[in-house]
Design a protein around this motif. Structure first.
Motif, PDB file in Angstrom:
ATOM      1  N   TYR A  11       0.832  -1.203   0.000  1.00  0.00           N
ATOM      2  CA  TYR A  11       0.000   0.000   0.000  1.00  0.00           C
ATOM      3  C   TYR A  11       0.869   1.256   0.000  1.00  0.00           C
ATOM      4  CZ  TYR A  11      -3.481   3.472   1.200  1.00  0.00           C
ATOM      5  OH  TYR A  11      -4.295   4.584   1.182  1.00  0.00           O
ATOM      6  N   CYS A  15       1.034   4.283  -2.802  1.00  0.00           N
ATOM      7  CA  CYS A  15       0.930   5.716  -2.466  1.00  0.00           C
ATOM      8  C   CYS A  15       2.102   6.499  -3.037  1.00  0.00           C
ATOM      9  CB  CYS A  15       0.874   5.904  -0.947  1.00  0.00           C
ATOM     10  SG  CYS A  15      -0.683   5.406  -0.191  1.00  0.00           S
ATOM     11  N   GLN A  18       1.634   6.805  -6.814  1.00  0.00           N
ATOM     12  CA  GLN A  18       0.568   7.745  -7.171  1.00  0.00           C
ATOM     13  C   GLN A  18       1.012   9.179  -6.899  1.00  0.00           C
ATOM     14  OE1 GLN A  18      -2.255   6.650  -8.631  1.00  0.00           O
ATOM     15  NE2 GLN A  18      -2.931   8.742  -8.946  1.00  0.00           N
ATOM     16  N   ARG A  19       1.668   9.402  -5.780  1.00  0.00           N
ATOM     17  CA  ARG A  19       2.167  10.730  -5.426  1.00  0.00           C
ATOM     18  C   ARG A  19       3.165  11.229  -6.466  1.00  0.00           C
ATOM     19  NH1 ARG A  19       3.233  14.015  -0.906  1.00  0.00           N
ATOM     20  NH2 ARG A  19       2.084  12.715   0.518  1.00  0.00           N
ATOM     21  N   THR A  49      -3.943  12.527  -0.575  1.00  0.00           N
ATOM     22  CA  THR A  49      -4.380  11.235  -0.067  1.00  0.00           C
ATOM     23  C   THR A  49      -4.648  10.342  -1.268  1.00  0.00           C
ATOM     24  OG1 THR A  49      -6.730  11.825   0.015  1.00  0.00           O
ATOM     25  CG2 THR A  49      -5.470  12.083   2.052  1.00  0.00           C
ATOM     26  N   LEU A  50      -4.498   9.066  -1.044  1.00  0.00           N
ATOM     27  CA  LEU A  50      -4.837   8.090  -2.063  1.00  0.00           C
ATOM     28  C   LEU A  50      -6.320   7.783  -1.925  1.00  0.00           C
ATOM     29  CD1 LEU A  50      -3.513   6.204  -4.248  1.00  0.00           C
ATOM     30  CD2 LEU A  50      -3.699   4.431  -2.520  1.00  0.00           C
ATOM     31  N   HIS A  52      -9.849   5.989  -3.809  1.00  0.00           N
ATOM     32  CA  HIS A  52     -10.166   4.835  -4.652  1.00  0.00           C
ATOM     33  C   HIS A  52     -11.417   5.129  -5.460  1.00  0.00           C
ATOM     34  CE1 HIS A  52      -7.533   3.163  -1.568  1.00  0.00           C
ATOM     35  NE2 HIS A  52      -7.143   2.346  -2.535  1.00  0.00           N
ATOM     36  N   ALA A  68      -6.694   3.486  -8.048  1.00  0.00           N
ATOM     37  CA  ALA A  68      -6.057   4.540  -7.250  1.00  0.00           C
ATOM     38  C   ALA A  68      -6.217   5.904  -7.915  1.00  0.00           C
ATOM     39  CB  ALA A  68      -4.580   4.222  -7.056  1.00  0.00           C
ATOM     40  N   SER A  70      -5.467  10.314  -7.077  1.00  0.00           N
ATOM     41  CA  SER A  70      -4.923  11.363  -6.211  1.00  0.00           C
ATOM     42  C   SER A  70      -6.053  12.298  -5.814  1.00  0.00           C
ATOM     43  CB  SER A  70      -3.858  12.168  -6.959  1.00  0.00           C
ATOM     44  OG  SER A  70      -2.780  11.342  -7.330  1.00  0.00           O
TER      45      SER A  70
END
Length: 96
Positions: A11, A15, A18-19, A49-50, A52, A68, A70
């Motif tokens: 996880y 993150c 994605q960031r 934050t991630l 969904h 995922a 952002s």
């Protein structure tokens, strides 16, 4: 007893990935404050934050990169687990 899967390495890796994309908030279209990290990020409304696309409570996959998104912390919290396609994402012209 299993631990919180959001504390696991897969996880956290998702993150980080994605960031690194540096995308705007998928919910409101606004710029996310990616510079806010650490404990402050857990409280700051403009922090990353991630989120969904399919909420976890509705069967979404925690670790699927295709699920995922952002988001600002405020947008993620305000959205909750809604899945109404007419309500997401909110138009980028919406201002907080």
């Amino acid at each position: 007893m299993a631990g919180n899967p959001r504390n696991g390495r897969p996880y956290r890796r998702l993150c980080v990935q994605q960031r690194a994309l540096g995308l705007p908030c998928w919910w409101c279209g606004g710029t996310i404050r990616y510079d806010i990290t650490g404990p402050l990020a857990g409280r700051h409304r403009d922090a990353f934050t991630l989120d969904h696309a399919v909420p976890l409570s509705r069967g979404g996959d925690l670790l699927d990169p295709a699920n995922a998104r952002s988001a600002h912390r405020r947008c993620n919290s305000a959205r909750g687990n809604r899945t109404d396609p007419q309500r997401q994402p909110v138009r980028a012209s919406r201002r907080w």
